[in-house]
Design a protein around this motif. Structure first.
Motif, short mmCIF file in Angstrom:
data_model
loop_
_atom_site.label_atom_id
_atom_site.label_comp_id
_atom_site.label_asym_id
_atom_site.label_seq_id
_atom_site.Cartn_x
_atom_site.Cartn_y
_atom_site.Cartn_z
N HIS A 287 44.35 10.30 114.51
CA HIS A 287 44.81 11.05 113.33
C HIS A 287 45.65 10.18 112.40
CE1 HIS A 287 43.22 14.97 114.41
NE2 HIS A 287 43.62 14.75 115.66
N ALA A 288 46.42 9.26 112.98
CA ALA A 288 47.22 8.37 112.14
C ALA A 288 46.31 7.46 111.30
CB ALA A 288 48.17 7.53 113.01
N ILE A 289 45.28 6.92 111.91
CA ILE A 289 44.32 6.10 111.16
C ILE A 289 43.64 6.93 110.08
CG2 ILE A 289 42.13 4.85 111.36
CD1 ILE A 289 43.08 3.96 114.17
N ASN A 290 43.35 8.17 110.39
CA ASN A 290 42.64 9.03 109.45
C ASN A 290 43.44 9.30 108.19
OD1 ASN A 290 40.35 10.80 108.82
ND2 ASN A 290 41.80 12.48 109.08
N ILE A 291 44.77 9.43 108.32
CA ILE A 291 45.58 9.77 107.14
C ILE A 291 46.23 8.56 106.48
CG2 ILE A 291 46.09 12.07 108.09
CD1 ILE A 291 48.95 11.03 108.63
N SER B 20 40.47 0.02 116.02
CA SER B 20 41.02 -1.03 115.15
C SER B 20 40.04 -1.40 114.05
CB SER B 20 41.39 -2.26 115.97
OG SER B 20 42.43 -1.99 116.88
N GLY B 21 38.75 -1.45 114.40
CA GLY B 21 37.75 -1.76 113.39
C GLY B 21 37.71 -0.70 112.30
N SER B 22 37.84 0.57 112.69
CA SER B 22 37.87 1.64 111.71
C SER B 22 39.08 1.50 110.79
CB SER B 22 37.91 2.99 112.42
OG SER B 22 38.00 4.06 111.51
N ALA B 23 40.25 1.19 111.37
CA ALA B 23 41.46 1.00 110.57
C ALA B 23 41.31 -0.20 109.63
CB ALA B 23 42.66 0.80 111.49
N ARG B 24 40.74 -1.24 110.15
CA ARG B 24 40.54 -2.45 109.34
C ARG B 24 39.65 -2.18 108.14
NH1 ARG B 24 37.07 -7.62 111.46
NH2 ARG B 24 37.80 -9.19 109.95
N ARG B 25 38.58 -1.41 108.33
CA ARG B 25 37.69 -1.11 107.21
C ARG B 25 38.38 -0.27 106.14
NH1 ARG B 25 34.06 -1.18 111.54
NH2 ARG B 25 34.41 1.02 112.05
N LYS B 26 39.41 0.49 106.51
CA LYS B 26 40.18 1.27 105.52
C LYS B 26 41.19 0.41 104.77
CE LYS B 26 41.66 5.38 105.93
NZ LYS B 26 42.37 6.63 106.32
N GLY B 27 41.38 -0.83 105.21
CA GLY B 27 42.38 -1.68 104.60
C GLY B 27 43.76 -1.52 105.19
N ILE B 28 43.88 -0.80 106.30
CA ILE B 28 45.17 -0.69 107.00
C ILE B 28 45.58 -2.08 107.46
CG2 ILE B 28 46.26 0.24 109.09
CD1 ILE B 28 44.44 2.73 108.69
N ALA B 29 46.85 -2.41 107.27
CA ALA B 29 47.30 -3.78 107.52
C ALA B 29 47.37 -4.14 108.99
CB ALA B 29 48.67 -4.00 106.87
N GLY B 30 47.66 -3.15 109.85
CA GLY B 30 47.75 -3.46 111.26
C GLY B 30 48.25 -2.28 112.07
N VAL B 31 48.32 -2.49 113.36
CA VAL B 31 48.83 -1.49 114.28
C VAL B 31 49.79 -2.16 115.24
CG1 VAL B 31 46.86 -1.77 115.86
CG2 VAL B 31 48.22 0.31 115.96
N ILE B 32 50.93 -1.52 115.49
CA ILE B 32 51.92 -2.05 116.42
C ILE B 32 52.15 -1.00 117.49
CG2 ILE B 32 52.93 -3.51 114.65
CD1 ILE B 32 55.26 -1.58 114.45
N ILE B 33 52.14 -1.41 118.75
CA ILE B 33 52.12 -0.47 119.85
C ILE B 33 53.17 -0.81 120.89
CG2 ILE B 33 50.71 0.55 121.68
CD1 ILE B 33 48.27 -0.04 120.03
N MET C 148 38.84 -9.93 120.86
CA MET C 148 38.29 -9.63 119.54
C MET C 148 39.40 -9.38 118.53
SD MET C 148 35.71 -9.16 117.53
CE MET C 148 34.29 -9.00 118.65
N LEU C 149 40.38 -8.56 118.90
CA LEU C 149 41.45 -8.23 117.95
C LEU C 149 42.23 -9.46 117.51
CD1 LEU C 149 42.87 -4.90 119.46
CD2 LEU C 149 40.96 -5.23 117.89
N SER C 150 42.38 -10.42 118.40
CA SER C 150 43.16 -11.61 118.06
C SER C 150 42.43 -12.55 117.12
CB SER C 150 43.54 -12.36 119.34
OG SER C 150 42.39 -12.89 119.98
N GLU C 151 41.14 -12.31 116.89
CA GLU C 151 40.35 -13.18 116.01
C GLU C 151 40.31 -12.69 114.57
OE1 GLU C 151 36.51 -13.44 117.78
OE2 GLU C 151 37.16 -14.81 119.39
N TRP C 152 40.73 -11.44 114.33
CA TRP C 152 40.63 -10.90 112.97
C TRP C 152 41.77 -11.42 112.11
CZ3 TRP C 152 39.70 -5.09 114.55
CH2 TRP C 152 38.40 -4.96 115.07
N PRO C 153 41.45 -12.13 111.02
CA PRO C 153 42.52 -12.70 110.20
C PRO C 153 43.20 -11.70 109.27
CG PRO C 153 40.39 -13.23 109.24
CD PRO C 153 40.11 -12.51 110.54
N ASP C 154 42.56 -10.53 109.08
CA ASP C 154 43.05 -9.57 108.09
C ASP C 154 43.54 -8.27 108.73
OD1 ASP C 154 40.53 -8.86 108.95
OD2 ASP C 154 39.81 -8.21 106.99
#
Length: 224
Positions: A74-78, A103-116, A125-131
């Motif tokens: 839900h957080a990614i959705n909003i 994470s891929g869904s969030a990335r496609r929305k332009g969300i800058a990142g997620v901290i957990i 895979m996540l460590s390879e994404w530059p954006d």
């Protein structure tokens, strides 16, 4: 009980203010907040930033009960482009709250990142994404087991620090710092001045002057 979506009491910071905070590294923000804004240093980025870039964005908070990742969906959705999803999973290591698919869904929305404050998986895979930036306390192959509880966009405690929606998240290789939304405009001039001062100090030190001289360190007593 289904995941509850809260309406934040405050408003988003103006884009111009956030853009100025993108010039401020975590260490400068932490010093300005006098030790009250930095998260537990056990929460680390999956990939190194280096010295030229870091994470800055507006917080969208998600509080997750054990092994339930409904709030992350839900957080990614909003969330909006440039936001940072802040997941309070209680520091648990027993189940990942996010992996490649979310994470891929969030990335496609332009969300800058997620901290957990908890665990992630698909770390390779996540460590390879530059954006897209990911911070976590743990990495585990086990996923969550439900997605029907928790809350979104209410105040949480992340790594020992209170975080509210729309607070500023700053993350780099030193760790994570949260600047309260209500203080962002007030603290900005001092933050920019400190960045400028550090650049000037670096130039002066490069000439060979001592740190004792440049920083006006009180004179030491000489042993006899």
């Amino acid at each position: 009980m289904p995941t509850r979506l809260h309406q934040p009491s405050g408003e988003r910071l103006p884009a111009a203010i956030l853009d100025e905070w993108r010039k401020i590294p975590a260490a400068v923000a932490a010093d300005l907040l006098r030790g009250r804004g930095h998260a537990d240093p056990g929460i680390r980025p999956l990939r190194r930033f280096g010295s030229k870039s870091w994470l800055v964005g507006s917080a969208v908070t998600a509080w997750c009960e054990a092994a339930d990742y409904g709030p992350v969906h839900h957080a990614i959705n909003i969330a909006q482009a440039g936001d940072v999803i802040v997941v309070d999973a209680g520091g648990r290591s027993d189940a990942a709250m996010i992996g490649e698919l979310l994470s891929g869904s969030a990335r496609r929305k332009g969300i800058a990142g997620v901290i957990i404050d908890g665990a992630v998986r698909d770390a390779g895979m996540l460590s390879e994404w530059p954006d897209f930036v990911v911070f976590s306390r743990w990495v585990t192959p086990r996923g969550p087991s439900s997605m029907e509880r928790g809350t979104v966009n209410e105040p949480v405690v992340f790594g020992g620090v209170p975080v509210s929606p729309f607070d500023i998240v700053i993350g780099d290789d030193d760790g994570l710092v949260f600047v309260p939304r209500q203080r962002a405009e007030e603290l900005l001039p001092a933050a920019l001045a400190r960045v400028k001062a550090e650049t000037e100090w670096e130039a002066v030190l490069a000439t060979g002057r001592s740190t004792v001289d440049v920083f006006n360190v009180p004179k030491a007593d000489e042993s006899r």
